[in-house]
Motif scaffolding. Sequence first.
Motif, PDB file in Angstrom:
ATOM      1  N   GLY A  41       0.791  -1.227   0.000  1.00 25.56           N
ATOM      2  CA  GLY A  41       0.000   0.000   0.000  1.00 25.56           C
ATOM      3  C   GLY A  41       0.819   1.270   0.000  1.00 25.56           C
ATOM      4  N   GLN A  42       2.153   1.149  -0.041  1.00 31.86           N
ATOM      5  CA  GLN A  42       3.022   2.317  -0.041  1.00 31.86           C
ATOM      6  C   GLN A  42       3.654   2.484  -1.418  1.00 31.86           C
ATOM      7  OE1 GLN A  42       5.761   2.401   3.374  1.00 31.86           O
ATOM      8  NE2 GLN A  42       4.598   0.715   4.262  1.00 31.86           N
ATOM      9  N   PRO A  43       3.746   3.727  -1.926  1.00 33.52           N
ATOM     10  CA  PRO A  43       4.376   3.944  -3.236  1.00 33.52           C
ATOM     11  C   PRO A  43       5.860   3.618  -3.186  1.00 33.52           C
ATOM     12  CG  PRO A  43       3.891   6.044  -2.171  1.00 33.52           C
ATOM     13  CD  PRO A  43       3.247   4.987  -1.332  1.00 33.52           C
ATOM     14  N   LEU A  44       6.365   3.059  -4.270  1.00 33.39           N
ATOM     15  CA  LEU A  44       7.771   2.671  -4.383  1.00 33.39           C
ATOM     16  C   LEU A  44       8.301   3.118  -5.735  1.00 33.39           C
ATOM     17  CD1 LEU A  44      10.239   0.938  -3.292  1.00 33.39           C
ATOM     18  CD2 LEU A  44       9.264  -0.937  -4.642  1.00 33.39           C
ATOM     19  N   ALA A  45       9.425   3.810  -5.741  1.00 33.39           N
ATOM     20  CA  ALA A  45      10.063   4.222  -6.986  1.00 33.39           C
ATOM     21  C   ALA A  45      10.900   3.079  -7.534  1.00 33.39           C
ATOM     22  CB  ALA A  45      10.940   5.457  -6.760  1.00 33.39           C
ATOM     23  N   VAL A  46      10.862   2.904  -8.847  1.00 35.60           N
ATOM     24  CA  VAL A  46      11.679   1.916  -9.539  1.00 35.60           C
ATOM     25  C   VAL A  46      12.441   2.655 -10.631  1.00 35.60           C
ATOM     26  CG1 VAL A  46      11.700  -0.195 -10.923  1.00 35.60           C
ATOM     27  CG2 VAL A  46       9.993   0.093  -9.108  1.00 35.60           C
ATOM     28  N   LEU A  47      13.763   2.517 -10.631  1.00 35.89           N
ATOM     29  CA  LEU A  47      14.595   3.174 -11.633  1.00 35.89           C
ATOM     30  C   LEU A  47      15.128   2.137 -12.615  1.00 35.89           C
ATOM     31  CD1 LEU A  47      16.768   5.825  -9.727  1.00 35.89           C
ATOM     32  CD2 LEU A  47      14.675   6.162 -11.034  1.00 35.89           C
ATOM     33  N   ALA A  48      14.933   2.382 -13.900  1.00 34.22           N
ATOM     34  CA  ALA A  48      15.513   1.541 -14.946  1.00 34.22           C
ATOM     35  C   ALA A  48      16.779   2.212 -15.455  1.00 34.22           C
ATOM     36  CB  ALA A  48      14.511   1.353 -16.084  1.00 34.22           C
ATOM     37  N   HIS A  49      17.890   1.457 -15.456  1.00 31.03           N
ATOM     38  CA  HIS A  49      19.185   1.948 -15.927  1.00 31.03           C
ATOM     39  C   HIS A  49      19.570   1.123 -17.159  1.00 31.03           C
ATOM     40  CE1 HIS A  49      20.024   3.570 -11.717  1.00 31.03           C
ATOM     41  NE2 HIS A  49      19.081   2.661 -11.498  1.00 31.03           N
ATOM     42  N   PRO A  50      19.194   1.554 -18.366  1.00 28.31           N
ATOM     43  CA  PRO A  50      19.446   0.727 -19.554  1.00 28.31           C
ATOM     44  C   PRO A  50      20.923   0.401 -19.776  1.00 28.31           C
ATOM     45  CG  PRO A  50      17.871   2.478 -20.046  1.00 28.31           C
ATOM     46  CD  PRO A  50      18.419   2.769 -18.692  1.00 28.31           C
ATOM     47  N   ALA A 181      11.154   2.823   5.760  1.00 26.20           N
ATOM     48  CA  ALA A 181      10.320   3.317   4.668  1.00 26.20           C
ATOM     49  C   ALA A 181      10.734   2.677   3.359  1.00 26.20           C
ATOM     50  CB  ALA A 181      10.417   4.836   4.565  1.00 26.20           C
ATOM     51  N   PHE A 182       9.760   2.536   2.460  1.00 32.44           N
ATOM     52  CA  PHE A 182      10.027   2.266   1.054  1.00 32.44           C
ATOM     53  C   PHE A 182      10.129   3.632   0.376  1.00 32.44           C
ATOM     54  CE2 PHE A 182       7.613  -1.373   2.606  1.00 32.44           C
ATOM     55  CZ  PHE A 182       8.361  -2.443   2.132  1.00 32.44           C
ATOM     56  N   LEU A 183      11.180   3.848  -0.410  1.00 36.84           N
ATOM     57  CA  LEU A 183      11.379   5.172  -0.983  1.00 36.84           C
ATOM     58  C   LEU A 183      10.564   5.338  -2.257  1.00 36.84           C
ATOM     59  CD1 LEU A 183      15.181   5.911  -0.457  1.00 36.84           C
ATOM     60  CD2 LEU A 183      13.253   6.173   1.109  1.00 36.84           C
ATOM     61  N   ASP A 184       9.672   6.345  -2.263  1.00 31.61           N
ATOM     62  CA  ASP A 184       8.938   6.676  -3.472  1.00 31.61           C
ATOM     63  C   ASP A 184       9.762   7.662  -4.295  1.00 31.61           C
ATOM     64  OD1 ASP A 184       8.690   9.122  -2.183  1.00 31.61           O
ATOM     65  OD2 ASP A 184       6.553   8.902  -1.751  1.00 31.61           O
ATOM     66  N   ALA A 185       9.206   8.120  -5.411  1.00 28.48           N
ATOM     67  CA  ALA A 185       9.984   8.975  -6.317  1.00 28.48           C
ATOM     68  C   ALA A 185      10.414  10.272  -5.640  1.00 28.48           C
ATOM     69  CB  ALA A 185       9.162   9.275  -7.578  1.00 28.48           C
ATOM     70  N   GLU A 186       9.511  10.880  -4.877  1.00 27.79           N
ATOM     71  CA  GLU A 186       9.846  12.128  -4.195  1.00 27.79           C
ATOM     72  C   GLU A 186      10.954  11.918  -3.173  1.00 27.79           C
ATOM     73  OE1 GLU A 186       7.745  15.627  -1.457  1.00 27.79           O
ATOM     74  OE2 GLU A 186       6.598  13.862  -2.094  1.00 27.79           O
TER      75      GLU A 186
END
Length: 361
Positions: A41-50, A181-186
Amino acid sequence: MITRRARSTRRAGVADRSDSVREGPPPGVGRLRWLRTEVLGQPLAVLAHPERGILTTALELDTGEDGPPADARAADTRAGDVRPVDDARLRDLLARVGGAATPFVRLQLLVTDRPPGRVRRLRLVAAMPLDRRIRAEALTVGVGSEGPPGERTGHGLALLAGRATLDLARHLAEAGIPIRAFLDAEALAAVIRSRYDPGPGPAAGGVGGPVGGPWPTDIDATDHRHLRTVTPAASGAARSVGWYHATAWLKAWPRVGAGAIDLAAPLGPLPGLLLPRTAALVLAVGPGEEPAAAAYLTVSARTPAELQLARVQLRRPRDAEPGLHLEWTDREHHLAFVHTLPLATGLAPVHPAEPAAAGMS
């Protein structure tokens, strides 16, 4: 508009020069695609590094400095089972996650100290491979989402990374290691921004930190002894905030037990050094294997003179430790500094860049 000056070093008779770069992340970061999902239920940021062939997510672990973890119960951990992550438990954490059977192939522990008050933050960045198999699975998982194939793949990648992060969180909970915490984008952007402007630290998880994009407005890498970054004032005023950074890498590792490297050695506190600093440990992990590892340490100061004094103060206690040797990355600070960002860099790419990765933007 971001304007940065990227140094071209004096090599093979070629003189130094400064180039202006007006768009994109700082040198060494590479292209990033910001995705999002939810975990518990918590937002999580995912970063794609091609270029590096990885997907990353980030957690903040509890150090016991700002009250109880944000949601320890959500990871199936009873309140009486959790304890802050001190140095001894940090070693236990490295031993557990280093050989765990997870989809992750790389882990990064990021320890940030901000005097006065010695506010300490501990983040765990997890990276899973971004290869053809994962992209194909992501396209299947994202079938129910709207948009063209690229958007469906991005949605599927975020879902896969979120599931793997939840598994990692439960593994940590079983070991009694609480997640703050799970880190969201902000929050993740605030953590990145706070590395370039390590003034008063953001709140737990990065919430309440600097607003806007994560990157500084200017990077000056023309001096071989340091990197200088400039960011707008947090209040939004016209004045800018400048910091000088120097990054060292761990050239020699101390040994413990039966000759295994002491992975926690570069993450310990630095008594007497009253300046912001960040230590980063990047591990290539696999079940049943001892990690291969790289470690970096960045110290930041307001003036070049203050930074030079810190370099001297830092080397003395560290070089006195048996088997541990730091080496400054002079002329390469602008690249080595990136290894102390929560991006799980510092080791070779997981696999050679694939042509299909170029389609991600």
